[in-house]
Design a protein around this motif. Structure first.
Motif, PDB file in Angstrom:
ATOM      1  N   THR A   1       0.829  -1.199   0.000  1.00 12.84           N
ATOM      2  CA  THR A   1       0.000   0.000   0.000  1.00 12.84           C
ATOM      3  C   THR A   1       0.861   1.245   0.000  1.00 12.84           C
ATOM      4  OG1 THR A   1      -1.830   1.143   1.117  1.00 12.84           O
ATOM      5  CG2 THR A   1      -0.187   0.120   2.531  1.00 12.84           C
ATOM      6  N   ASP A   2       0.289   2.336  -0.524  1.00 15.72           N
ATOM      7  CA  ASP A   2       0.915   3.655  -0.443  1.00 15.72           C
ATOM      8  C   ASP A   2       0.056   4.608   0.382  1.00 15.72           C
ATOM      9  OD1 ASP A   2      -1.222   4.087  -2.129  1.00 15.72           O
ATOM     10  OD2 ASP A   2      -0.031   4.793  -3.817  1.00 15.72           O
ATOM     11  N   GLY A   3      -0.926   4.053   1.098  1.00 11.97           N
ATOM     12  CA  GLY A   3      -1.824   4.861   1.902  1.00 11.97           C
ATOM     13  C   GLY A   3      -3.068   5.314   1.171  1.00 11.97           C
ATOM     14  N   SER A   4      -3.081   5.172  -0.175  1.00 11.90           N
ATOM     15  CA  SER A   4      -4.249   5.543  -0.973  1.00 11.90           C
ATOM     16  C   SER A   4      -4.842   4.363  -1.724  1.00 11.90           C
ATOM     17  CB  SER A   4      -3.873   6.626  -1.994  1.00 11.90           C
ATOM     18  OG  SER A   4      -3.429   7.800  -1.343  1.00 11.90           O
ATOM     19  N   SER A   5      -4.004   3.395  -2.060  1.00 11.04           N
ATOM     20  CA  SER A   5      -4.432   2.194  -2.771  1.00 11.04           C
ATOM     21  C   SER A   5      -3.786   0.973  -2.128  1.00 11.04           C
ATOM     22  CB  SER A   5      -4.038   2.258  -4.256  1.00 11.04           C
ATOM     23  OG  SER A   5      -4.637   3.357  -4.898  1.00 11.04           O
ATOM     24  N   ILE A   6      -4.347  -0.192  -2.407  1.00 10.66           N
ATOM     25  CA  ILE A   6      -3.820  -1.468  -1.943  1.00 10.66           C
ATOM     26  C   ILE A   6      -3.671  -2.374  -3.149  1.00 10.66           C
ATOM     27  CG2 ILE A   6      -4.274  -3.557  -0.581  1.00 10.66           C
ATOM     28  CD1 ILE A   6      -6.074  -1.812   1.228  1.00 10.66           C
ATOM     29  N   ALA A   7      -2.535  -3.039  -3.266  1.00 11.69           N
ATOM     30  CA  ALA A   7      -2.351  -4.106  -4.242  1.00 11.69           C
ATOM     31  C   ALA A   7      -1.999  -5.377  -3.475  1.00 11.69           C
ATOM     32  CB  ALA A   7      -1.251  -3.762  -5.241  1.00 11.69           C
ATOM     33  N   ALA A   8      -2.468  -6.507  -3.978  1.00 14.91           N
ATOM     34  CA  ALA A   8      -2.217  -7.774  -3.296  1.00 14.91           C
ATOM     35  C   ALA A   8      -2.230  -8.905  -4.312  1.00 14.91           C
ATOM     36  CB  ALA A   8      -3.270  -8.022  -2.221  1.00 14.91           C
TER      37      ALA A   8
ATOM     38  N   PRO B   1      -9.406 -16.114  -6.241  1.00 16.42           N
ATOM     39  CA  PRO B   1      -8.836 -17.356  -6.773  1.00 16.42           C
ATOM     40  C   PRO B   1      -7.314 -17.321  -6.689  1.00 16.42           C
ATOM     41  CG  PRO B   1      -9.605 -15.934  -8.543  1.00 16.42           C
ATOM     42  CD  PRO B   1     -10.056 -15.292  -7.268  1.00 16.42           C
ATOM     43  N   ASP B   2      -6.726 -18.496  -6.625  1.00 15.95           N
ATOM     44  CA  ASP B   2      -5.267 -18.566  -6.590  1.00 15.95           C
ATOM     45  C   ASP B   2      -4.689 -17.976  -7.874  1.00 15.95           C
ATOM     46  OD1 ASP B   2      -2.869 -19.343  -5.240  1.00 15.95           O
ATOM     47  OD2 ASP B   2      -2.666 -21.000  -6.657  1.00 15.95           O
ATOM     48  N   ARG B   3      -3.512 -17.384  -7.737  1.00 23.77           N
ATOM     49  CA  ARG B   3      -2.781 -16.763  -8.837  1.00 23.77           C
ATOM     50  C   ARG B   3      -3.581 -15.608  -9.438  1.00 23.77           C
ATOM     51  NH1 ARG B   3       1.563 -21.010 -11.255  1.00 23.77           N
ATOM     52  NH2 ARG B   3       2.035 -21.929  -9.218  1.00 23.77           N
ATOM     53  N   SER B   4      -4.004 -14.732  -8.557  1.00 26.50           N
ATOM     54  CA  SER B   4      -4.722 -13.541  -8.993  1.00 26.50           C
ATOM     55  C   SER B   4      -4.130 -12.310  -8.331  1.00 26.50           C
ATOM     56  CB  SER B   4      -6.216 -13.658  -8.689  1.00 26.50           C
ATOM     57  OG  SER B   4      -6.440 -13.789  -7.302  1.00 26.50           O
ATOM     58  N   LEU B   5      -4.471 -11.167  -8.890  1.00 25.87           N
ATOM     59  CA  LEU B   5      -3.951  -9.868  -8.474  1.00 25.87           C
ATOM     60  C   LEU B   5      -5.116  -8.954  -8.144  1.00 25.87           C
ATOM     61  CD1 LEU B   5      -1.570  -7.718  -8.373  1.00 25.87           C
ATOM     62  CD2 LEU B   5      -2.057  -7.329 -10.794  1.00 25.87           C
ATOM     63  N   LEU B   6      -5.040  -8.303  -6.999  1.00 23.80           N
ATOM     64  CA  LEU B   6      -6.076  -7.358  -6.554  1.00 23.80           C
ATOM     65  C   LEU B   6      -5.504  -5.956  -6.523  1.00 23.80           C
ATOM     66  CD1 LEU B   6      -8.528  -7.634  -3.596  1.00 23.80           C
ATOM     67  CD2 LEU B   6      -6.824  -5.809  -3.567  1.00 23.80           C
ATOM     68  N   LEU B   7      -6.309  -5.006  -6.975  1.00 23.78           N
ATOM     69  CA  LEU B   7      -5.995  -3.590  -6.833  1.00 23.78           C
ATOM     70  C   LEU B   7      -7.241  -2.917  -6.284  1.00 23.78           C
ATOM     71  CD1 LEU B   7      -3.954  -1.274  -7.256  1.00 23.78           C
ATOM     72  CD2 LEU B   7      -4.978  -0.943  -9.519  1.00 23.78           C
ATOM     73  N   ALA B   8      -7.102  -2.192  -5.171  1.00 24.20           N
ATOM     74  CA  ALA B   8      -8.260  -1.609  -4.495  1.00 24.20           C
ATOM     75  C   ALA B   8      -7.959  -0.199  -4.030  1.00 24.20           C
ATOM     76  CB  ALA B   8      -8.658  -2.477  -3.295  1.00 24.20           C
ATOM     77  N   ASP B   9      -8.997   0.620  -4.035  1.00 19.43           N
ATOM     78  CA  ASP B   9      -8.964   1.919  -3.383  1.00 19.43           C
ATOM     79  C   ASP B   9     -10.371   2.211  -2.881  1.00 19.43           C
ATOM     80  OD1 ASP B   9     -10.440   2.777  -5.598  1.00 19.43           O
ATOM     81  OD2 ASP B   9      -8.743   3.757  -6.550  1.00 19.43           O
ATOM     82  N   LEU B  10     -10.630   3.417  -2.453  1.00 16.69           N
ATOM     83  CA  LEU B  10     -11.933   3.724  -1.883  1.00 16.69           C
ATOM     84  C   LEU B  10     -13.050   3.745  -2.917  1.00 16.69           C
ATOM     85  CD1 LEU B  10     -10.989   6.467   0.728  1.00 16.69           C
ATOM     86  CD2 LEU B  10     -11.283   3.996   1.060  1.00 16.69           C
ATOM     87  N   HIS B  11     -12.692   3.624  -4.189  1.00 18.03           N
ATOM     88  CA  HIS B  11     -13.698   3.635  -5.255  1.00 18.03           C
ATOM     89  C   HIS B  11     -14.075   2.240  -5.728  1.00 18.03           C
ATOM     90  CE1 HIS B  11     -13.246   7.959  -5.429  1.00 18.03           C
ATOM     91  NE2 HIS B  11     -11.949   7.809  -5.579  1.00 18.03           N
ATOM     92  N   GLY B  12     -13.307   1.220  -5.320  1.00 17.21           N
ATOM     93  CA  GLY B  12     -13.653  -0.126  -5.762  1.00 17.21           C
ATOM     94  C   GLY B  12     -12.477  -1.071  -5.765  1.00 17.21           C
ATOM     95  N   VAL B  13     -12.757  -2.303  -6.186  1.00 16.35           N
ATOM     96  CA  VAL B  13     -11.778  -3.391  -6.221  1.00 16.35           C
ATOM     97  C   VAL B  13     -11.763  -4.004  -7.597  1.00 16.35           C
ATOM     98  CG1 VAL B  13     -11.163  -5.657  -5.284  1.00 16.35           C
ATOM     99  CG2 VAL B  13     -12.101  -3.902  -3.769  1.00 16.35           C
ATOM    100  N   THR B  14     -10.555  -4.234  -8.120  1.00 14.26           N
ATOM    101  CA  THR B  14     -10.377  -4.924  -9.398  1.00 14.26           C
ATOM    102  C   THR B  14      -9.542  -6.170  -9.160  1.00 14.26           C
ATOM    103  OG1 THR B  14     -10.452  -2.843 -10.622  1.00 14.26           O
ATOM    104  CG2 THR B  14      -9.486  -4.761 -11.754  1.00 14.26           C
ATOM    105  N   VAL B  15      -9.981  -7.292  -9.695  1.00 10.58           N
ATOM    106  CA  VAL B  15      -9.251  -8.564  -9.569  1.00 10.58           C
ATOM    107  C   VAL B  15      -8.940  -9.062 -10.970  1.00 10.58           C
ATOM    108  CG1 VAL B  15      -9.304 -10.929  -8.733  1.00 10.58           C
ATOM    109  CG2 VAL B  15     -10.368  -9.108  -7.380  1.00 10.58           C
ATOM    110  N   SER B  16      -7.681  -9.432 -11.199  1.00 12.39           N
ATOM    111  CA  SER B  16      -7.278  -9.964 -12.502  1.00 12.39           C
ATOM    112  C   SER B  16      -6.385 -11.183 -12.308  1.00 12.39           C
ATOM    113  CB  SER B  16      -6.532  -8.887 -13.311  1.00 12.39           C
ATOM    114  OG  SER B  16      -5.416  -8.398 -12.590  1.00 12.39           O
ATOM    115  N   SER B  17      -6.203 -11.948 -13.366  1.00 11.00           N
ATOM    116  CA  SER B  17      -5.406 -13.166 -13.296  1.00 11.00           C
ATOM    117  C   SER B  17      -3.925 -12.838 -13.444  1.00 11.00           C
ATOM    118  CB  SER B  17      -5.822 -14.121 -14.412  1.00 11.00           C
ATOM    119  OG  SER B  17      -4.974 -15.251 -14.441  1.00 11.00           O
ATOM    120  N   LEU B  18      -3.109 -13.616 -12.743  1.00 11.19           N
ATOM    121  CA  LEU B  18      -1.657 -13.493 -12.866  1.00 11.19           C
ATOM    122  C   LEU B  18      -1.073 -14.522 -13.840  1.00 11.19           C
ATOM    123  CD1 LEU B  18      -0.630 -12.793  -9.177  1.00 11.19           C
ATOM    124  CD2 LEU B  18      -0.121 -11.325 -11.128  1.00 11.19           C
ATOM    125  N   THR B  19      -1.918 -15.332 -14.443  1.00 14.71           N
ATOM    126  CA  THR B  19      -1.430 -16.369 -15.370  1.00 14.71           C
ATOM    127  C   THR B  19      -1.802 -16.021 -16.799  1.00 14.71           C
ATOM    128  OG1 THR B  19      -3.440 -17.639 -15.019  1.00 14.71           O
ATOM    129  CG2 THR B  19      -1.555 -18.135 -13.614  1.00 14.71           C
TER     130      THR B  19
END
Length: 245
Positions: free
Chosen positions: A187-194, A227-245
């Motif tokens: 995180t950078d305090g404004s967004s979260i990636a996981a 799901p396994d092998r996925s990437l999350l990006l989130a902020d106060l406006h919403g969450v996006t999940v995409s595949s890492l494969t």
């Protein structure tokens, strides 16, 4: 392995995020419900948070179990923040102990945690370490697999990558050289990636807030498991999940 969480939303006491939830991070230090590797996370802990108007986070880290730290109980009761990253640690065999090895790791405006392990640490990771400039390799914050993963992610961040881009690039680099588990949180305090790569990762949103965690901190509805092998990006406006494969 470890357990970790990141939160963005209205200012809340650390106690309400970490300690109070019935199945929260505090309890996960000795009784995680979904952890697939290891049973107790007592090899250190840490919490990082952002104060209003200050882009550089503060941290409180200790080498022992969270339940044994009386200082944290007082701190968690009075410190409030709208952006938090916290972790409890189960150390990888052969990795250093001590406060410096406990997440969250930090540099400039970023906080980072690694829930996982590189099983061929350290001897089998020479090719991975060679991806870093010598000066960055010499400046590892601790002699641990997590610190090496953090150094790779930080290298991408300082090259201008976004949070999600930095984590995706790091996971793909590590996966070329190791069969490790790579649940990363940044995180950078404004967004979260996981990333979910080898263990559980969940999130829950509410109006104006998002919580990302290794496992649900309660049994209330609204939790989503990635799901396994996925990437999350989130902020106060919403969450996006995409595949890492």
């Amino acid at each position: 392995m470890c357990r970790h969480l990141a939160y963005l939303g209205p200012s809340v006491a650390l106690h309400e995020l970490v300690v109070a939830p019935p199945e929260g991070l505090y309890r996960q230090s000795w009784a995680p419900r979904l952890q697939q590797y290891g049973t107790v996370n007592a090899d250190g802990f840490g919490v990082g948070w952002y104060a209003e108007g200050d882009p550089v986070p503060a941290r409180y880290r200790r080498p022992g179990p969270i339940w044994a730290d009386e200082g944290f109980a007082d701190l968690a009761r009075v410190v409030r923040s709208g952006a938090v990253l916290a972790a409890v640690r189960s150390a990888t065999a052969g990795c250093a102990s001590g406060e410096a090895a406990a997440a969250p790791f930090a540099a400039e405006q970023w906080l980072f945690s690694h829930n996982g392990a590189l099983p061929d640490w350290p001897d089998g990771l020479g090719a991975l370490a060679a991806l870093l400039p010598p000066a960055e390799l010499l400046n590892l914050t601790a002699r641990t697999d997590s610190a090496l993963v953090w150094a790779l992610a930080l290298h991408h961040l300082r090259d201008g990558a976004g949070l999600d881009e930095a984590l995706a690039a790091t996971v793909h680099e590590v996966a070329k050289h190791s069969e490790g588990r790579l649940n990363l949180l940044l995180t950078d305090g404004s967004s979260i990636a996981a990333t979910a790569w080898g263990d559980t990762l969940c999130y829950r949103t509410a109006p104006g807030s998002v919580l990302v965690a290794s496992e649900p901190s309660d049994d209330l509805p609204g939790w989503h498991r990635l799901p396994d092998r996925s990437l999350l990006l989130a902020d106060l406006h919403g969450v996006t999940v995409s595949s890492l494969t």
